[in-house]
Design a protein around this motif. Structure first.
Motif, short mmCIF file in Angstrom:
data_model
loop_
_atom_site.label_atom_id
_atom_site.label_comp_id
_atom_site.label_asym_id
_atom_site.label_seq_id
_atom_site.Cartn_x
_atom_site.Cartn_y
_atom_site.Cartn_z
N HIS A 1 0.84 -1.21 0.00
CA HIS A 1 0.00 0.00 0.00
C HIS A 1 0.87 1.26 0.00
N THR A 2 1.92 1.24 0.77
CA THR A 2 2.82 2.39 0.81
C THR A 2 3.43 2.65 -0.57
N LEU A 3 3.94 1.60 -1.21
CA LEU A 3 4.59 1.75 -2.50
C LEU A 3 3.65 2.27 -3.58
N LEU A 4 2.41 1.79 -3.58
CA LEU A 4 1.48 2.17 -4.63
C LEU A 4 0.81 3.52 -4.36
N THR A 5 0.90 4.01 -3.13
CA THR A 5 0.19 5.24 -2.77
C THR A 5 1.11 6.44 -2.63
#
Length: 511
Positions: free
Chosen positions: A470-474
């Motif tokens: 989630h961190t990487l995609l957001t």
């Protein structure tokens, strides 16, 4: 002033001095007995009766150097090292001795007994948790089985928590990373454990985060005293009643309702919640353990294990992510997109994230959460395969940090290679299982080893992957000040703690 009151006044300092002398004599006598029993095992630092205490004080700030010294000097053998307030610890090195520990039964080497001694369970968590730890089976079995069924709830809480804690904006937002990580991991874990709305209650979150701090600090104080005084000090300092009352305000009525329904309908009824409370009740042995207070304390105990270790690991993962070149971040993002497009967001898809798994495992190899792992209490005299004898009563552990930096196990161990393990999975026979983060083996000890390997590691790894994905995609992330050096962790005794003061910058993902 009467003579009796004068005598009383004079006797107070005399009494305190006597207790101090008694305490010192007790510590010295215990140290002498330990030295005699472990006489055949070489020591790192001084092994004299008084001088060893000085070596023990060095361990507070220089544990890594002392353990590494013993590891290199006595590799393949066991050595002993002085730890303040814990006496001598035997450290086993080399694959043969480590394998001896892994295979040993609880009858000879007990992890539970050492944990009991370290945390003083009777006074910090309560006697029932020491007598019967059925909650460990619940984590290992029911919780692990239900990761897939409850995955969507876990991911939903991650999305919601991030959106509330770190707004998705075009401008860089500065945050204290560790504080937000703790709250997010607590919410995420408790979405699985107790569900909505309690998992988002600020006081419930604060209680669970502070619980570990209170338990560890209380145990540390109790362990300062000789065994004969521990019941007195332990009962005076015990936080269990106050903690149980606070927890009961939040969860007591929920647990009692489940108990009542189980009495009325048996183990299964319509719309029975699929959460940790239900799983604990299904496994509950009954009798004095079947109370709302006991189950609440077990919820807090599982939270203590789940929140802090996962938060420490995720903090380290984010710190390393913040200093990676664009090529590494691009490779991780492309993998996530490809896997999710084919498999969706679920537990199965997390298993296909090989590069992400490798990145996280490499971070935990280099940082970890401790210098020593898999601690055991010797219950009966135990003999290693090389003939070294451990007498009953002593403690033994594995030097995780030293082994993770050993060239005999890892090529270029001081270099961070984000895809070290995914590459190994591609080229080695049976590497697909051996080199997963969740798999303990003879080279990797983040989750311990043997039967006492962390029972919650499957949930922890899936939670970490979902948090990371989630961190990487957001977001785009970097360290405040644009440093390209990973913040050094704090080393205290054998603990390795990510820097809790690090400021990170987050913004909406731009590429």
């Amino acid at each position: 002033m009467s003579s009796s009151s004068t005598n009383t006044t004079l006797n107070i300092p005399v009494l305190l001095a006597s207790l101090g002398i008694l305490f010192l004599v007790s510590k010295l006598w215990r140290a002498h007995l330990e030295m005699v029993k472990l006489d055949g095992i070489p020591a790192v630092g001084s092994s004299g009766l008084l001088s060893s205490f000085i070596s023990g004080m060095r361990f507070v700030k220089h544990a890594r150097e002392l353990i590494n010294e013993g590891y290199e000097k006595y590799h393949g053998r066991a050595f002993k090292i002085r730890i303040p307030n814990s006496g001598w610890m035997v450290v086993a090195t080399g694959p043969d001795l480590v394998n001896d520990i892994r295979k040993a039964s609880d009858e000879y080497l007990s992890g539970d007994e050492l944990l009991d001694e370290f945390l003083q369970l009777d006074y910090t968590l309560g006697q029932p948790l020491r007598e019967h730890n059925y909650h460990v089976n619940v984590v290992q079995n029911a919780l692990t089985r239900n990761i897939s069924a409850r995955y969507s709830d876990v991911r939903d809480e991650i999305i919601t928590a991030f959106s509330e804690e770190i707004p998705v904006t075009d401008d860089w937002t500065s945050i204290n990373a560790y504080d937000i990580i703790l709250r997010t991991v607590c919410r995420t874990s408790n979405r699985l454990f107790v569900g909505l709305p309690l998992c988002r209650d600020p006081d419930w979150i604060d209680l669970n985060i502070q619980f570990a701090v209170k338990i560890n600090s209380t145990a540390a104080i109790i362990n300062l005293f000789p065994d004969i005084l521990k019941p007195i000090v332990g009962n005076l300092l015990s936080p269990t009643k106050a903690i149980t009352r606070r927890a009961h305000r939040h969860i007591g009525h929920i647990i009692q309702d489940r108990l009542d329904k189980q009495d009325q309908y048996g183990r299964d009824w319509e719309d029975k919640p699929n959460d940790l409370v239900s799983w604990l009740l299904d496994e509950n042995p009954g009798g004095k353990y079947r109370t709302a207070e006991d189950i609440a304390m077990r919820l807090l105990t599982i939270n203590m294990a789940a929140i802090h270790t996962t938060s420490m690991s995720f903090a380290s993962v984010l710190y390393y992510l913040a200093v990676q070149p664009d090529s590494v971040i691009k490779a991780l993002r492309e993998e996530i997109v490809a896997v999710v497009e084919e498999h969706g967001w679920n537990k199965v898809s997390m298993g296909y994230l090989r590069k992400m798994d490798s990145f996280m495992k490499e971070v935990t190899r280099m940082v970890g959460i401790g210098l020593l792992v898999s601690g055991r209490k010797v219950m009966k005299d135990f003999t290693f395969s090389d003939g070294t004898r451990l007498p009953a009563g002593c403690n033994v552990a594995i030097p995780m940090w030293a082994m993770h930096y050993d060239e005999r196990h890892y090529k270029d161990p001081n270099e961070f290679k984000p895809f070290r393990f995914s590459d190994m999975r591609d080229i080695e026979e049976n590497g697909n299982i051996k080199h997963q983060m969740v798999t303990p083996n003879s080279d990797y000890f983040h989750f311990g080893t043997g039967r006492h390997a962390c029972p919650g590691r499957f949930f922890a790894v899936n939670e970490l992957k979902t948090l990371f994905a989630h961190t990487l995609l957001t977001y785009d992330v970097k360290l405040e000040g644009f440093s390209k050096e990973v913040p050094e962790p704090t080393l205290f005794l054998s603990a390795v703690i990510p820097n809790q003061k690090v400021k990170m910058l987050f913004r909406k993902r731009m590429d």
